[in-house]
Design an enzyme around this catalytic site. Structure first.
Site, PDB file in Angstrom:
ATOM      1  N   CYS B 120       1.749  -7.538  -3.652  1.00  9.27           N
ATOM      2  CA  CYS B 120       1.323  -6.312  -2.991  1.00  9.27           C
ATOM      3  C   CYS B 120       2.480  -5.308  -3.075  1.00  9.27           C
ATOM      4  CB  CYS B 120       0.985  -6.610  -1.538  1.00  9.27           C
ATOM      5  SG  CYS B 120       0.432  -5.155  -0.620  1.00  9.27           S
ATOM      6  N   ASP B 122       3.514  -3.488  -0.819  1.00 12.17           N
ATOM      7  CA  ASP B 122       4.193  -3.480   0.474  1.00 12.17           C
ATOM      8  C   ASP B 122       5.677  -3.836   0.304  1.00 12.17           C
ATOM      9  OD1 ASP B 122       5.077  -4.430   3.091  1.00 12.17           O
ATOM     10  OD2 ASP B 122       2.948  -4.436   3.629  1.00 12.17           O
ATOM     11  N   HIS B 188      -0.366 -11.347   1.077  1.00 13.20           N
ATOM     12  CA  HIS B 188       0.510 -11.639   2.215  1.00 13.20           C
ATOM     13  C   HIS B 188      -0.200 -11.574   3.562  1.00 13.20           C
ATOM     14  CE1 HIS B 188       1.164  -7.307   3.406  1.00 13.20           C
ATOM     15  NE2 HIS B 188       0.729  -7.150   2.181  1.00 13.20           N
ATOM     16  N   CYS B 199      -1.894  -7.526   5.487  1.00 11.10           N
ATOM     17  CA  CYS B 199      -1.994  -6.550   4.410  1.00 11.10           C
ATOM     18  C   CYS B 199      -2.938  -5.415   4.796  1.00 11.10           C
ATOM     19  CB  CYS B 199      -2.498  -7.234   3.140  1.00 11.10           C
ATOM     20  SG  CYS B 199      -2.522  -6.118   1.730  1.00 11.10           S
TER      21      CYS B 199
END
Lengths: 458, 458
Positions: B120, B122, B188, B199
């Site tokens: 991701c 992130d 995640h 997420c």
């Protein structure tokens, strides 16, 4: 005389049929407009539409005419889209696409396993593959860019795909065959009005257009040679097209693949020279002419250049026969803009301005040129710019259709945003279509702003 | 006890050093802000800056402070960019990148010639390669996407490049070696606050995140299997990361490459289980655990999964040692947004929100998530969102640098347009950088909106 009369008749019939179906739209709409406040308008209008265009108008638009007046912009765009969809469906069954396998075989015999052509996006070059060079669109990759300034990374990617296929599948030939990928750029100019009707992207300057094309070609080769080891390279060819007569000049490369801008042969000259000759003598004359321009030309390249000249002689004859000394429309006269990936069916001159793109962000320069052309052609007469957003996909790959549809929607939204002042006034209409390029199936129309809001807009 | 103490010390030192240099910015600027109307402000401020940050402030900004007041937004963005440039230059000389060749050899022994990871975007997963999985970034391809929803076409393209290189150059191994391309997705979740700190792209729903990751993986494999013939296929692996503790779960595929979401092993459990064991016994325990979850696992895949679990046990220990039960920053705490292609140097947690993109048009969904995160982190405190637009290029390909610079400019302009309300208020600052990824050279800063208009803006 090398010109092929039968082929010219066939191609002429096809071109006239397609063009006529687009040209019928405005007179038909004028007739319908004139009667919009008469009694039994709807029935009368539908009869006119069916008789002249072969399809009825959307009922909702006609039905609401009495309230205000006919939304002619919407109706015009709707008709253009209708004609395009019909034309496109027709293409995959009846169009003259030529002999793809024969061409592929010939190319390999000349030392090329792939022919990748980037013409200018200008609609006056849209017929370059099938008409000007008389090649089969099925055996040629065509990606058009404004000024023929193709995207090097995109071509590198295609080269990688092509070479992998040779290794893995032995298609179109085995990787160890002594053939190369051939990249061709086609720039253009106007012999009768060189300073105004040449390539807009290069300020109508023929030398600049040729120079820029050559630089792109060399960049692509450098990217291959430096980006990949083990002697990776490609072959290059630069062609100039006179959009008034469809005659070409070919810059003949030497055996090392180098192109010198001043060394080119002109098909118009060879057309005259060979006009009264028998076939064998004519072909010999062409071969000699090529070797005079570039004595060090590779044999395979010489055969390819000769074939292109021979083919183009038919096209010079075609233009003379059908239109006289030059085309009547030496300037822009495109009917719509095509944006996206696909449009194999567009092999007709001055029909579509092509913007080959993944995103509006990257294709902005090309699109701006297209919108500018259509501002002159349509908007200043109060007519909208019809834009077909199209992404072809491979039907045998799951999710391909869905991803193509998402790209259509993304690009359509970005278009509406970039040209919002036109869009909001109804001067830009967009149709979103996708097509499975692994099949002979029809276009799938996903959305069309020229549909009534109630029915469309979904 | 499998944890590697030395490596942890080394990685800890590196992480703290980098983080600290970003964290010093705000206190330093506060001190400078407090004295901006005092006599000898400029000299005093520069001393504070040099002492705390190691570099001076731009003179122009300080010099003009008396007229109005210090432009703290600009100064903040400028400092973040400065620290990033210094950090990045440092990376290519001193960073702990691990043993790339050793990893490549190990992967091949497990049956994989390429490891392509999509975590991701992130920032809490930015360290997944070097820290969480303890792999060498030099031997792994990483492309981050919001929700780990990677672009299938982009991965297909990479597969094609990889396979061609095997055929042409025999790198990393010959095309007939029995190895495959391995695609890994890392989704995640948050063990301590699963409903809020998971997420965002999947509504903080762990099952949805895992399911979506699996679907993408399967789509990619289908695209390879259907798009290419001759038995083309790839291997897949799905990993879940607990961003609070850096523990992972691995969904173990069976010998046919099928992944069942419910069948996974958890490193946290194996961490506890093996804590008091000798190395041999610990490794045996991991191997057994994998085979209990999926008795039909392929041997090579089993070895890879075991290695990842073993590596991750060091990371679990690292987090416990340095931060206790969980990280103090279980939520977002990124320092800047990175947009473009490159950023190999970002191997530190919660430092950068990564938007891997060619165009803002395609990357809009990822960018919107990033801007939303930074609206909470920075904008609501009056601080700008610092965005580094970066495109790496291959220096040995002529024109590569120029094309990368053009992409930077295009993306920067599109960003300024998309987020114009922030941009116009000075709440979005953009630095454009390119880097030759074939060399160990520094970043080249092309443009920075945080420079004074007189000096910058060029």
């Amino acid at each position: 005389m090398l010109s092929r009369a039968d082929e010219n008749t066939y191609l002429g019939h096809y071109e006239r049929k397609i063009k006529q179906s687009f040209d019928d739209i405005v007179p038909t709409l004028k007739r319908i407009s004139a009667i919009q406040h008469e009694p039994d308008f709807e029935g009368h209008a539908q009869k006119i539409a069916r008789d002249s265009l072969g399809f009825p108008m959307p009922e909702d638009v006609l039905k609401n005419a009495w309230v205000d007046q006919l939304d002619m912009r919407r109706l015009f765009a709707w008709c253009v889209f209708q004609v395009y969809v019909r034309f496109c469906d027709d293409f995959y069954s009846t169009a003259p696409t030529g002999a793809a396998e024969e061409l592929a075989g010939f190319l390999q015999s000349c030392g090329f396993h792939s022919l990748d052509i980037s013409p200018c996006a200008d609609g006056r070059l849209a017929h370059v593959v099938r008409y000007v060079l008389r090649l089969s669109p099925r055996a040629v990759r065509r990606k058009s860019y404004a000024g023929a300034l193709f995207d090097v990374e995109d071509s590198v990617q295609k080269w990688v795909q092509t070479e992998l296929r040779r290794y893995r599948e032995g298609k179109p030939n085995a990787a160890d065959s002594a053939t190369r990928y051939l990249k061709v750029v086609v720039y253009h100019f106007s012999s009768s009005d060189p300073e105004h009707q040449g390539c807009a992207a290069h300020g109508s300057n023929t030398e600049k257009a040729a120079q820029a094309g050559l630089e792109k070609l060399v960049s692509f080769r450098e990217a291959i040679e430096n980006g990949f080891c083990c002697g990776a390279s490609i072959d290059l060819l630069l062609i100039g097209l006179d959009t008034d007569t469809d005659a070409i000049r070919i810059h003949v490369p030497n055996a090392a693949g180098e192109i010198v801008l001043e060394r080119f042969i002109e098909s118009a000259e060879l057309y005259s020279k060979t006009f009264d000759m028998g076939r064998d003598q004519a072909l010999k004359t062409i071969d000699t002419a090529i070797r005079v321009v570039e004595p060090d030309v590779a044999d395979g390249m010489c055969r390819l250049v000769a074939k292109l000249i021979e083919n183009n002689i038919s096209q010079i004859d075609y233009v003379k026969e059908n239109y006289g000394k030059t085309y009547p429309d030496i300037g822009h006269a495109e009917r719509f803009v095509g944006a996206g990936i696909g449009f194999e069916d567009i092999q007709i001159r001055n029909l579509m301005y092509f913007s080959y793109l993944d995103t509006v962000e990257e294709g902005a320069a090309d699109l701006d040129v297209g919108i500018k052309i259509f501002t002159g052609l349509n908007v200043k007469h109060g007519l909208p710019v019809p834009v077909v957003v199209r992404f072809d996909y491979h039907g045998h790959i799951p999710g391909g259709q869905q991803r193509a549809a998402q790209r259509c929607e993304r690009v359509a939204n970005a278009l509406a945003q970039r040209y919002s002042s036109l869009y909001e006034k109804g001067l830009l209409h967009i149709m979103q279509v996708v097509r499975d390029c692994d099949s002979n199936e029809s276009l799938q129309v996903l959305m069309c702003t020229a549909e009534q809001d109630e029915a469309g807009g979904h």
